[in-house]
Write a protein that holds these residues in place. Structure first.
Motif, PDB file in Angstrom:
ATOM      1  N   PRO A  27      71.421  65.978 -19.596  1.00 43.24           N
ATOM      2  CA  PRO A  27      70.683  65.371 -18.479  1.00 43.24           C
ATOM      3  C   PRO A  27      69.206  65.183 -18.815  1.00 43.24           C
ATOM      4  O   PRO A  27      68.599  66.028 -19.458  1.00 43.24           O
ATOM      5  N   ALA A  49      77.947  54.450 -19.175  1.00 48.47           N
ATOM      6  CA  ALA A  49      77.576  54.027 -17.821  1.00 48.47           C
ATOM      7  C   ALA A  49      78.792  53.899 -16.908  1.00 48.47           C
ATOM      8  O   ALA A  49      78.646  53.587 -15.727  1.00 48.47           O
ATOM      9  N   PRO A  63      77.945  59.434 -14.642  1.00 50.16           N
ATOM     10  CA  PRO A  63      77.185  59.472 -13.386  1.00 50.16           C
ATOM     11  C   PRO A  63      77.672  58.424 -12.395  1.00 50.16           C
ATOM     12  O   PRO A  63      78.320  57.450 -12.754  1.00 50.16           O
ATOM     13  N   ALA A  64      77.318  58.635 -11.151  1.00 55.09           N
ATOM     14  CA  ALA A  64      77.628  57.666 -10.103  1.00 55.09           C
ATOM     15  C   ALA A  64      76.855  56.380 -10.356  1.00 55.09           C
ATOM     16  O   ALA A  64      75.843  56.365 -11.061  1.00 55.09           O
ATOM     17  N   GLY A  66      74.339  53.564 -10.373  1.00 49.21           N
ATOM     18  CA  GLY A  66      72.909  53.576 -10.122  1.00 49.21           C
ATOM     19  C   GLY A  66      72.167  54.740 -10.745  1.00 49.21           C
ATOM     20  O   GLY A  66      70.951  54.773 -10.725  1.00 49.21           O
ATOM     21  N   GLU A  67      72.880  55.715 -11.313  1.00 49.45           N
ATOM     22  CA  GLU A  67      72.214  56.864 -11.919  1.00 49.45           C
ATOM     23  C   GLU A  67      71.936  56.666 -13.406  1.00 49.45           C
ATOM     24  O   GLU A  67      71.228  57.450 -14.008  1.00 49.45           O
ATOM     25  N   VAL A  68      72.522  55.649 -13.995  1.00 50.87           N
ATOM     26  CA  VAL A  68      72.279  55.332 -15.402  1.00 50.87           C
ATOM     27  C   VAL A  68      71.576  53.989 -15.450  1.00 50.87           C
ATOM     28  O   VAL A  68      71.994  53.039 -14.796  1.00 50.87           O
ATOM     29  N   LEU A  91      64.502  51.315 -11.820  1.00 47.07           N
ATOM     30  CA  LEU A  91      64.306  52.593 -11.145  1.00 47.07           C
ATOM     31  C   LEU A  91      64.111  52.378  -9.641  1.00 47.07           C
ATOM     32  O   LEU A  91      64.694  53.078  -8.818  1.00 47.07           O
ATOM     33  N   THR A  94      67.284  51.432  -7.923  1.00 50.20           N
ATOM     34  CA  THR A  94      68.237  52.530  -7.691  1.00 50.20           C
ATOM     35  C   THR A  94      67.658  53.604  -6.785  1.00 50.20           C
ATOM     36  O   THR A  94      68.182  54.716  -6.736  1.00 50.20           O
ATOM     37  N   ALA A  96      64.210  54.829  -6.481  1.00 45.38           N
ATOM     38  CA  ALA A  96      62.954  55.543  -6.752  1.00 45.38           C
ATOM     39  C   ALA A  96      61.810  54.892  -5.984  1.00 45.38           C
ATOM     40  O   ALA A  96      61.806  53.680  -5.770  1.00 45.38           O
ATOM     41  N   ARG A 104      57.704  57.465 -14.080  1.00 51.29           N
ATOM     42  CA  ARG A 104      58.846  57.624 -14.982  1.00 51.29           C
ATOM     43  C   ARG A 104      58.867  56.532 -16.045  1.00 51.29           C
ATOM     44  O   ARG A 104      59.221  56.785 -17.198  1.00 51.29           O
TER      45      ARG A 104
END
Length: 120
Positions: A27, A49, A63-64, A66-68, A91, A94, A96, A104
């Motif tokens: 992670p 992905a 990952p779900a 949108g997390e990658v 980002l 998804t 942020a 980030r």
């Protein structure tokens, strides 16, 4: 954590990858995949992905949606945006905040040696 265990994918009955792939992505880590044209780099990213499924082996911990965030090999950068903005867009898309995305994105550019290109 995402883990690939003896993963391979076939196309027209032949393996696509040069051999079964096995590795773990921890992670928060930035992953780069390099190799010559046609060896399966994009396929590996799609597997990570969750956009592709292996014919053999297992992919665990995908990952779900949108997390990658990954950047495909063809140029899909927006010419009117800076490098920082191009990295920040997915980002924000998804979830942020703008401030978090900028921070980030800056950290990511710095991690790959592109901090000087932030505003280009």
């Amino acid at each position: 954590m995402i883990r690939l265990d003896q993963v391979d994918v076939d196309a027209d009955g032949a393996p696509v990858l040069p051999g079964p792939a096995s590795f773990t992505v921890q992670p928060g880590r930035l992953l780069g995949i390099s190799g010559t044209s046609g060896v399966g780099k994009t396929l590996l990213l799609r597997l990570l992905a969750g956009e592709a499924q292996p014919d053999r082996g297992a992919v665990e911990g995908v990952p779900a949606a949108g997390e990658v965030v990954w950047i495909p090999q063809d140029n899909q950068l927006a010419a009117t945006l800076t490098a920082l903005e191009n990295v920040a867009v997915p980002l924000v898309a998804t979830g942020a905040s703008g401030t978090d995305a900028r921070d980030r994105a800056h950290d990511a550019l710095e991690a790959v040696g592109l901090a000087e290109a932030t505003h280009q």
